[in-house]
Design an enzyme around this catalytic site. Structure first.
Site, mmCIF file in Angstrom:
data_model
loop_
_atom_site.group_PDB
_atom_site.id
_atom_site.type_symbol
_atom_site.label_atom_id
_atom_site.label_comp_id
_atom_site.label_asym_id
_atom_site.label_seq_id
_atom_site.Cartn_x
_atom_site.Cartn_y
_atom_site.Cartn_z
ATOM 1 N N HIS A 346 47.368 64.455 52.152
ATOM 2 C CA HIS A 346 47.364 63.467 53.266
ATOM 3 C C HIS A 346 45.789 63.445 53.939
ATOM 4 C CE1 HIS A 346 48.294 60.889 56.452
ATOM 5 N NE2 HIS A 346 48.212 61.713 57.597
ATOM 6 N N GLU A 347 45.256 64.675 54.189
ATOM 7 C CA GLU A 347 43.990 64.628 54.692
ATOM 8 C C GLU A 347 43.011 64.226 53.734
ATOM 9 O OE1 GLU A 347 44.293 65.007 57.851
ATOM 10 O OE2 GLU A 347 46.437 65.210 57.547
ATOM 11 N N HIS A 350 42.869 60.451 53.956
ATOM 12 C CA HIS A 350 41.830 60.067 55.210
ATOM 13 C C HIS A 350 40.537 59.911 54.914
ATOM 14 C CE1 HIS A 350 44.818 59.540 58.202
ATOM 15 N NE2 HIS A 350 45.365 60.788 58.263
ATOM 16 N N GLU A 369 47.181 55.950 59.496
ATOM 17 C CA GLU A 369 48.355 57.140 59.477
ATOM 18 C C GLU A 369 49.684 56.683 58.400
ATOM 19 O OE1 GLU A 369 47.871 60.268 59.984
ATOM 20 O OE2 GLU A 369 46.374 59.964 61.542
#
Length: 917
Positions: A346-347, A350, A369
């Site tokens: 997930h990071e 980003h 998000e």
């Protein structure tokens, strides 16, 4: 809102919080000096400005900083002005700096301002974290700026639309390490006089350094670290850290350019040996994200810093808490590895969504998000694959697409079913509101909506649209329509028509299905957890991809992906003599209500060895039946009957959906001893055969499904108070207490064994948990110890836990103590009263970060009587709830839903449980 109960929330005008548009920052030269011994920082920032309107005032964001004298140099005026005045508004967190002469429109200017601040423990802005080496407390400084905390570290234009480039210079003790988004381009020990040449081009820095105290000891010496200039980015993405860090290192090669980039993961010395798995995930995921999006990772390196105290996990040089990135390589729990893979991916995602392309304002938060990275990092938890074929080569046993249903879809449906819900795209006029929308709607609902869209248009075409969107907004800002246009270009579909109501409206529909001679009649109405929606709450018509699964002449499942319900109701031709199901694979964000007769037929088909209904279908059936029965659309006993029909289910995730729903029901009737105990017995009867089949021993040859199912079955049997299982787990912990040998405690049973040891033990076991928490071997052990300390039946020990939480727990762990005490039926009321008695202490401790909203819901949201509801409303009557208004309303809805279920279904559930053989 949920109950018509209004708490004190002041009216907010967005113009009072959004910065004026007369000035636009283009580049920041930022210098930060960190003094870890004094817990302070100071520095100065020089900002290159474009003057868009003539003005003699400059307005920017600042919070909790002491500002120095400001000056501005105008290219047009050829003069430098010193401020006439500075007015700081602490409510709006803005400083208005006034100068004697106006800056002309179209000109360029350079603002310089100094500042000082405290390295506090707030987990927001630039703050400090504590660790221990050889019994000595040590500290490091790190940043957490999302969403609006950069202003706590340096004066800036702290809005996502106002992107700029950043050149960061850090000054620190010689023995420490400095980290920032970009690579360091130089580092030198500052020696007065000897460093004059290197500082000749930076007189502001030279002047700043001249004020430093330089001693003879190495710990008194300072060093200067200069970092390369960033690409254009928003202030919340800026990151830096200073401390004594160790690191692991690797690299990856870009499949798009062939460039080789270094990858590091930093942590304190006591944690670094547990960071290899997270580094491996990062290495594998980066090249695959590049291939998915056809956009290369933009920076020359990517660092991850694992923090002991952290309120979130995100970034452009990633930051995250220990539980999100660390796992013991010798004793790795499957659950922990999955969490690390989810978080790390997930990071990494980003880097594209949020960093390369950023929402224009926080009302489009889901473009960071909930956007595809959240879906990718959930649908592909390793985030190292773009389709099922590649995923099957990496972690096929994890079934990540199915895990998405449990992790995100269900969470989104549960919260969005309440009147206190809000649209994905929600107005955020001020910082108080922004912090609150980092919830399951911005994350899980948004992710689920995009997963539904991808299933409808096809994953390949959806990904192509995402790539188009990214390429058109590189280093820029975006709004919802920009993403829709990208997907529309790749698919030829009118995406706004399909998607707009899913994003801009609150709630989702329940599709009611009735059968006729010619097919099925389907109707959509808004679904509410409280029961059928009133007309005023039932005005939205969604465009619903029905995804109708039916069976062909060969007995094979076929899915009609073109069927759409974009009106209130319609007829659809279908052969109902064969099995059928709407929302095939549970890709849609809606519930499906069948007649009792059709539900019985569907359940029988789902229970077959080779059912046409997939794993996802069976999970969706369990969740829909439970949610619909709790909302009064059918008897709650029908959901229990479905679980009994599925008693021979082999798949862990279906079993997990059953166990989770039974746990929630026990929580609803936590003060009805007979129902609570009989629900536990029912759960035990469903899962004890699995325990007997799989046993207690874990083998390296076990599949991940076997590992997860064994762990779940043992834990559920404990819930049902099976004496044999309880004694087995107690014996394993006793061996550890007697010998210090933990070899009989498998990593995947740590949580269960710790809980049993304390709940069925006494002082000795409880004290052992305190010691484990204070000196854990792994982050998993620390969290397991928290859960165990909160599992007590003895209220005196529970009070000790609360006192321990108040005085000795890390700030980031407080929420786990409160959540666990709130779920324990024996301590729930004690926890609620503690929250009320200590409200102001908790408020002041956490008002500046995300934790506050969760404290509200977890402390009180598990109560379940009308008296609880009324007393809660009364308690908050004189409180300013502006920092947690959404959580407050959701918490009230939780209580209301629970008491309604009790009123509606107690006799039905009790009768069903008493009638079991």
């Amino acid at each position: 809102m949920s109950s018509g109960v209004a708490a004190a929330e002041p009216d907010v005008n967005s113009e009072d919080y959004r910065l004026p548009t007369n000035i636009k920052p283009k580049h920041y030269d930022l210098t930060i000096r960190t003094d870890l011994e004094k817990h302070t920082f100071d520095g100065f920032v020089t900002v290159d400005l474009d003057v868009l309107k003539e003005t003699s005032t400059i307005v920017l964001n600042t919070s909790q900083l002491k500002l120095g004298e400001a000056s501005v140099y105008s290219d047009a005026l050829k003069t430098e002005q010193i401020q006439s005045s500075t007015d700081v508004n602490t409510k709006t967190e803005r400083a208005t700096i006034t100068f004697g002469s106006a800056l002309p429109i179209g000109s360029k200017a350079k603002l310089r301002i100094g500042f000082t601040g405290e390295l506090d423990t707030s987990m927001a802005g630039y703050y400090r974290s504590k660790w221990t080496e050889d019994g000595k407390a040590k500290y490091y400084g790190l940043t957490q700026f999302e969403p609006t905390a950069a202003r706590k570290a340096f004066p800036c234009w702290d809005e996502p639309l106002l992107k700029a480039t950043f050149a960061v210079t850090m000054i620190s003790r010689e023995s420490t390490t400095n980290l920032s988004n970009m690579p360091a381009i130089s580092e030198e020990v500052y020696v007065p006089g000897a460093s004059a040449d290197s500082l000749s081009k930076t007189p502001d820095l030279a002047k700043f350094l001249a004020g430093l105290t330089i001693g003879d000891q190495s710990q008194d010496k300072w060093k200067i670290t200069r970092f390369d200039t960033t690409p254009p980015m928003s202030t919340y993405i800026v990151a830096w850290a200073n401390g004594e860090f160790a690191y692991l290192e690797d690299s990856y090669t870009s499949p798009l350019s062939g460039k080789k980039r270094p990858l590091r993961i930093y942590a304190t010395k006591d944690h670094i040996h547990q960071a290899q798995f997270a580094l491996d995930v990062k290495k594998k995921s980066l090249p695959l994200y590049e291939q998915v999006f056809d956009v290369e990772y933009p920076l020359p390196k990517l660092d991850t810093l694992v923090a002991s105290d952290f309120d979130a996990a995100w970034c452009y040089g990633e930051l995250g808490r220990t539980t999100a990135f660390l796992v013991d390589p010798e004793k790795a729990e499957l659950r922990a590895k999955m969490k690390i893979a989810d978080t790390q991916c997930h990071e990494v995602a980003h880097m594209w969504f949020g960093n390369i392309t950023t929402m224009s304002w926080w009302d489009n938060l889901y473009l960071n998000e909930g956007n595809y990275p959240e879906w990718v990092s959930s649908i592909l938890p390793a985030c190292i694959a773009v389709d099922v074929l590649i995923l099957e080569k990496i972690w096929p046993e994890w079934k990540p697409e199915s895990r998405f249903v449990n992790m995100h879809l269900v969470r989104a449906l549960n919260q969005d079913a309440q009147l206190s819900s809000h649209p994905i795209e929600v107005e955020c006029p001020d910082a108080n509101k922004i912090n609150q929308i980092f919830d399951s709607l911005s994350y899980s609902k948004a992710a689920s909506v995009l997963r539904m869209l991808s299933s409808y248009v096809g994953e390949d075409r959806f990904l192509k649209g995402v790539s188009i969107y990214l390429k058109k907004h590189l280093y820029a800002n975006s709004v919802t329509r920009d993403l829709w246009e990208g997907v529309a270009e790749s698919t030829g579909i009118d995406v706004p028509k399909v998607m707009d109501n899913w994003v801009s409206k609150t709630g989702f529909p329940v599709i009611s299905v009735t059968e006729t001679d010619k097919g099925i009649h389907v109707r959509q109405d808004r679904f509410l957890s409280s029961g059928p929606a009133d007309p005023k709450e039932n005005e939205t018509i969604w465009t619903v991809p029905l995804q109708i699964l039916s069976v062909n002449g060969h007995g094979e499942a076929v899915i009609d992906k073109d069927a759409i319900l974009d009106e209130r109701e319609k007829m659809i031709p279908l052969d109902t003599s064969k099995p059928f199901k709407l929302n095939a694979n549970t890709t849609g964000l809606y519930r499906v209500l069948y007649t009792p007769e059709r539900l019985a037929k569907t359940a029988s088909e789902a229970a077959k060895e080779n059912s046409v209904f997939t794993l996802n279908d069976r999970m969706g059936l369990v969740y829909d039946t439970m949610a619909l029965s709790k909302a009064g659309f059918t008897k709650l006993s029908s959901a229990l009957t479905l679980m009994e029909i599925l008693k021979d289910e082999k798949e862990f995730l279906v079993r997990d959906s059953i166990a989770g729903n039974l746990t929630n029901l026990r929580g609803v009737w936590f003060e009805h001893d007979e129902i609570r105990e009989k629900l536990g017995e029912f759960a035990r009867d469903l899962f004890l055969p699995v325990v007997k089949r799989l046993g207690f021993e874990y083998s390296p040859s076990d599949s991940s499904d076997t590992v997860a199912l064994r762990t779940l079955a043992i834990g559920t049997a404990v819930t049902g108070k099976d004496q044999g299982v309880v004694e087995e787990l107690r014996g394993r912990f006793k061996h550890y207490l007697d010998t210090g040998d933990d070899s009989k405690i498998p990593a995947d049973l740590v949580r269960q064994i710790y809980r049993v040891a304390v709940r069925y033990g006494g002082r000795k076991e409880y004290d052992a948990m305190r010691e484990i928490y204070q000196k854990p071997k792994t982050p998993t052990a620390s969290q397991a110890a928290i859960a165990a300390m909160c599992s007590v039946d003895d209220l005196e020990l529970a009070k000790e836990t609360l006192d321990f939480m108040k005085t000795q727990a890390r700030d980031q762990d407080v929420i786990w103590f409160i959540a666990q005490l709130g779920w324990n039926h024996a301590t729930r009321r004690l926890m609620a009263q503690y929250f009320k008695d200590n409200y102001w202490d908790l408020y002041k401790r956490f008002e500046g970060n995300f934790t506050l909203t969760y404290l509200i819901k977890m402390s009180l949201g598990t109560l379940s009587t009308q008296r609880d509801y009324d007393e809660t409303v009364e308690f908050f009557k004189d409180k300013d709830t502006s920092k947690y208004q959404l959580a407050y309303q959701q918490m009230l809805d939780n209580i209301k839903d629970r008491l309604t279920v009790i009123e509606r279904s107690t006799s039905d559930v009790l009768q069903w449980l008493q009638g079991r053989k």
